[in-house]
Scaffold this motif. Structure first.
Motif: not given
Length: 124
Positions: A30-37, A46-48, A94-95, A104-107
């Motif tokens: 709950s305290h993490y930024d989360m991303g899909w790539f 690549e960033f999604v 997809y990951y 920085l969340i895009l990388i």
């Protein structure tokens, strides 16, 4: 160490929809930024999309903006990626990934934890 497990991938026709899920093993999620790539065949990862832990601010790649929606349910330790109007060029593994330190969340390199990936194939 956070473990992430994606699900929901599959084969879909162009114009169809899929919803990916990513379940985290720890409540600290709950305290993490989360991303899909994603990683298309023969191409780099690549960033999604991404969502911050604070205020659930969302970010999207231009290629998916308006078609994909990222969301999170901290009570279920899960992040989702709703994918609509899918195109053949969305075909990729997809990951999901966790960024515990607000970098920085895009990388991709800024994410410390990764799932094993789920295949999405969009047929024309």
């Amino acid at each position: 160490q956070v473990q992430l497990a994606e699900s929901g991938g599959g084969l879909v026709q162009a114009g169809g929809s899929l919803r990916l899920s990513c379940a985290a093993s720890e409540r600290s999620f709950s305290h993490y930024d989360m991303g899909w790539f994603r990683q298309p065949p023969g191409k780099e990862r690549e960033f999604v999309a991404a969502i911050t832990w604070r205020s659930a601010i969302t970010y999207y790649a231009d290629s998916v903006k308006g078609r994909f929606t990222i969301s999170r349910d901290n009570a279920k330790n899960t992040v989702y990626l709703q994918m609509n109007s899918l195109k053949p060029e969305d075909t990729a593994v997809y990951y999901c990934a966790a960024n515990p330190y607000g970098r920085l969340i895009l990388i991709p390199v800024n994410y410390d934890y990764w799932g094993q990936g789920t295949q999405v194939t969009v047929s024309s």
